[in-house]
Motif scaffolding. Structure first.
Motif, mmCIF file in Angstrom:
data_model
loop_
_atom_site.group_PDB
_atom_site.id
_atom_site.type_symbol
_atom_site.label_atom_id
_atom_site.label_comp_id
_atom_site.label_asym_id
_atom_site.label_seq_id
_atom_site.Cartn_x
_atom_site.Cartn_y
_atom_site.Cartn_z
ATOM 1 N N LEU A 15 -25.779 -24.381 20.296
ATOM 2 C CA LEU A 15 -26.082 -24.106 18.902
ATOM 3 C C LEU A 15 -24.765 -23.938 18.148
ATOM 4 O O LEU A 15 -23.918 -23.133 18.537
ATOM 5 N N VAL A 24 -33.174 -22.249 14.247
ATOM 6 C CA VAL A 24 -32.256 -23.148 14.941
ATOM 7 C C VAL A 24 -32.488 -23.128 16.448
ATOM 8 O O VAL A 24 -32.420 -24.175 17.110
ATOM 9 N N ALA A 28 -33.789 -26.249 18.997
ATOM 10 C CA ALA A 28 -33.107 -26.596 20.248
ATOM 11 C C ALA A 28 -34.061 -26.633 21.430
ATOM 12 O O ALA A 28 -33.846 -27.389 22.380
#
Length: 280
Positions: free
Chosen positions: A59, A245, A249
């Motif tokens: 990330l 986020v 992922a």
């Protein structure tokens, strides 16, 4: 899983990282956290390390760099990692990275803030912009400029660069205060952290807020609500951005050559640091 951000001591990144950590804990995932301090080479080196450790996902949190060499080097690290099954998701990155993205609407948010400040009666502005090579700076600066143009207002004192820190905002504000030209009635800082530093510089110079000058920022980090007066800003849901986020992922990939963009709108929040200029 690896989380790479610019500076975890910055409340903006801390808020997003907190959302990542909370979501990871709910799924019993271990997250390794690293700060690059906005050094492009360090960021690429950390990605390379995570590749070597076969991290499940990477990330990247924070602005990209307007640098083609950086973009090529980052692609050279991420492309083989993704082809080997690794997952990458980013927050507020350069569009050249072909990965899933949580994208705050920096340009639109800054434009709406400019319009709101013009509606209060401001026409003469100073802008504290941060490092020009960062894409976040470019987006927010362009949006603010566009919002001012619609109201026939302008940045009369100039676009003052500086570090993305409290100290950077403090120094940039001192510079425009010492420039000797006509003082603006409103100061826009592209991040709240810079705005906090600018507010301190205004007080040291005997400038009353908001009677003499109205500062505003961007992000809505928690501390700005506790200032006296509290800071006008563009609010972003930082914790939720972190949750989004990591969710990107961990989801099934969208397909070869495809990437998803989760857009986050900012909300203009007018607080006590801004008011109509005297005589308006």
């Amino acid at each position: 899983m690896g989380l790479i951000c610019h500076d975890v001591s910055d409340p903006y990144f801390a808020g997003i990282a907190g959302g990542v950590m909370r979501a990871a804990a709910e799924q019993d995932l271990l997250v390794m956290l690293a700060s690059t301090f906005r050094e492009p080479a360090r960021e690429i080196a950390y990605v390379s390390m995570l590749r070597a450790q076969r991290a499940r996902a990477i990330l990247l949190i924070g602005s990209g760099f307007q640098d083609r060499a950086w973009g090529r080097a980052m692609d050279a690290e991420l492309d083989p990692y993704v082809r080997a099954g690794g997952r990458v998701a980013v927050v507020s990155r350069h569009r050249s990275l072909r990965v899933d993205t949580v994208q705050p609407e920096n340009r639109a948010g800054a434009a709406e803030l400019a319009k709101a400040l013009v509606a209060l009666g401001h026409r003469e502005f100073a802008a504290l912009t941060g490092p020009p090579e960062l894409t976040t700076v470019a987006g927010r600066s362009a949006g603010f400029r566009k919002g001012l143009a619609g109201g026939r207002a302008s940045v009369s004192t100039g676009w003052c660069g500086g570090a993305f820190t409290r100290e950077g905002g403090h120094l940039a504000a001192r510079r425009f205060l010492a420039s000797g030209g006509p003082r603006p009635t409103c100061v826009f800082a592209v991040t709240d952290v810079m705005a906090v530093g600018a507010l301190a510089a205004l007080r040291e110079a005997g400038v009353r807020v908001p009677e003499d000058m109205s500062p505003a920022g961007f992000d809505d980090i928690p501390v700005v609500r506790e200032l006296s007066p509290p800071l006008t800003t563009v609010a972003l849901p930082l914790t939720e951005m972190g949750e989004h986020v990591i969710a990107l992922a961990l989801r099934t990939p969208s397909g070869a050559g495809c990437s998803r963009v989760f857009r986050i709108d900012g909300e203009v929040v007018l607080r006590g640091s801004t008011a109509a200029p005297a005589g308006s």
